[in-house]
Scaffold this motif. Sequence first.
Motif, PDB file in Angstrom:
ATOM      1  N   GLU A 111       0.830  -1.206   0.000  1.00  0.00           N
ATOM      2  CA  GLU A 111       0.000   0.000   0.000  1.00  0.00           C
ATOM      3  C   GLU A 111       0.867   1.260   0.000  1.00  0.00           C
ATOM      4  N   PHE A 147       2.283   1.729  -3.463  1.00  0.00           N
ATOM      5  CA  PHE A 147       1.230   2.217  -4.359  1.00  0.00           C
ATOM      6  C   PHE A 147       0.993   3.707  -4.146  1.00  0.00           C
ATOM      7  N   CYS A 176      -6.951   5.452  -8.381  1.00  0.00           N
ATOM      8  CA  CYS A 176      -7.009   5.493  -6.913  1.00  0.00           C
ATOM      9  C   CYS A 176      -8.351   4.974  -6.403  1.00  0.00           C
ATOM     10  N   TYR A 217      -8.629   1.254  -6.873  1.00  0.00           N
ATOM     11  CA  TYR A 217      -7.734   0.528  -5.964  1.00  0.00           C
ATOM     12  C   TYR A 217      -8.514   0.050  -4.735  1.00  0.00           C
ATOM     13  N   CYS A 227      -9.277  -4.634  -7.249  1.00  0.00           N
ATOM     14  CA  CYS A 227      -8.935  -3.827  -6.087  1.00  0.00           C
ATOM     15  C   CYS A 227      -7.803  -4.473  -5.286  1.00  0.00           C
ATOM     16  N   ARG A 228      -7.333  -3.792  -4.276  1.00  0.00           N
ATOM     17  CA  ARG A 228      -6.234  -4.251  -3.430  1.00  0.00           C
ATOM     18  C   ARG A 228      -6.629  -5.494  -2.640  1.00  0.00           C
ATOM     19  N   ILE A 280      -1.242  -4.942  -3.914  1.00  0.00           N
ATOM     20  CA  ILE A 280      -1.888  -5.103  -5.214  1.00  0.00           C
ATOM     21  C   ILE A 280      -0.843  -5.615  -6.190  1.00  0.00           C
ATOM     22  N   LEU A 295      -2.905  -3.840 -11.060  1.00  0.00           N
ATOM     23  CA  LEU A 295      -2.553  -2.435 -11.281  1.00  0.00           C
ATOM     24  C   LEU A 295      -2.677  -2.074 -12.758  1.00  0.00           C
ATOM     25  N   LEU A 311      -6.173  -1.556 -13.644  1.00  0.00           N
ATOM     26  CA  LEU A 311      -6.702  -0.280 -13.162  1.00  0.00           C
ATOM     27  C   LEU A 311      -6.372   0.836 -14.154  1.00  0.00           C
TER      28      LEU A 311
END
Length: 337
Positions: free
Chosen positions: A233, A236, A271, A274, A281-282, A288, A293, A296
């Motif tokens: 996190e 990221f 964002c 995420y 999502c994470r 992630i 990613l 996304l």
Amino acid sequence: METSLIRLSATPAPMHILQEVDPQESASFASSTSRAFIEANTTATSFSEIRRDHIIPVFVKDNEPLISQADFIQVTAQAVRDVFRGEEILTPQIRVSHPIKGRIPDAKDKPASQLQDWERTLYYERMMFAIEIPSMFDTIGGNRLTLIVGGVKAYNLDNLYNRKGAVEHFKLFVGFENMVCTNLCVRTDGCMGDVRVSSLEQLQKAIIQLLQSYDLHRHLRQMQALTEYSLTEQQFAQLIGRCRMYQYLPAATKQHIPALLYGDQQLASVCKDYYRDQSFCREPNGDINLWRLYNLFTGANKSTYIDQFLDRSVNALDFVQQVQGALNGRMTNWYLS
């Protein structure tokens, strides 16, 4: 990975065959049920509507027509049939934007509200289409990917104040569509960002060349490798912060940093997703992986206008691969430093 093998044919079909093939009506094309691969300000349309209802821009100096969007779709559809013989091929999914409206001379004095349909003229300045080949597929990160071929025609890139035979501009691509979200996955060797031709025959050759030079298996290996690397996190957060900073760096500094073509609107979408995206999502601990990613970023790209879409699509894979290189120690990366 489970992959259907590619079959190539080196000989393009004669042009008279191309002119007879209707990608909308041919029995060998099933209907596509895919959701939109691009959103932004685009509208869905069909091949038959473009061919029947849209006028074709002309070169001003001799009133000769440019290569029409219908011809572009048609020649691509035939190339796909030739190169991927025996595969299941769906009807083109077509999105258009920037309508150019007009009227016939006899209706020049009518108020717009009183115009009849037959008195109106219309074409769209920008068009993007994609032809899905669902029998050629693979699975990455639990997501089914199918092969997809398409192109972009934007008349605003052409010099209409010219004569027939002047260079016209097209964009071509071949890659994969993630069927979970209809995100398009395109890499450098699957994209021709500025094809310049002066005839339909030259355009046909460019399409065949792209389809035969594209390394589908290498592309799949690159995307599969993204599942093996993850960001915390904190990493990221640093990455996104640096991405936002990149837009405002001095030009001299930017020259030494890998380019990022995504602006604040797309980064805000990354964002948000995420935390909220159902598929990418994470993890509960905030980690992630790079495959998620990447999706996304390609998901955020769906809000991009047609003329910038492919550039950002290619940039997304390049960018995430550079992050991968930093995580495995092969290179330093300003976005994570």
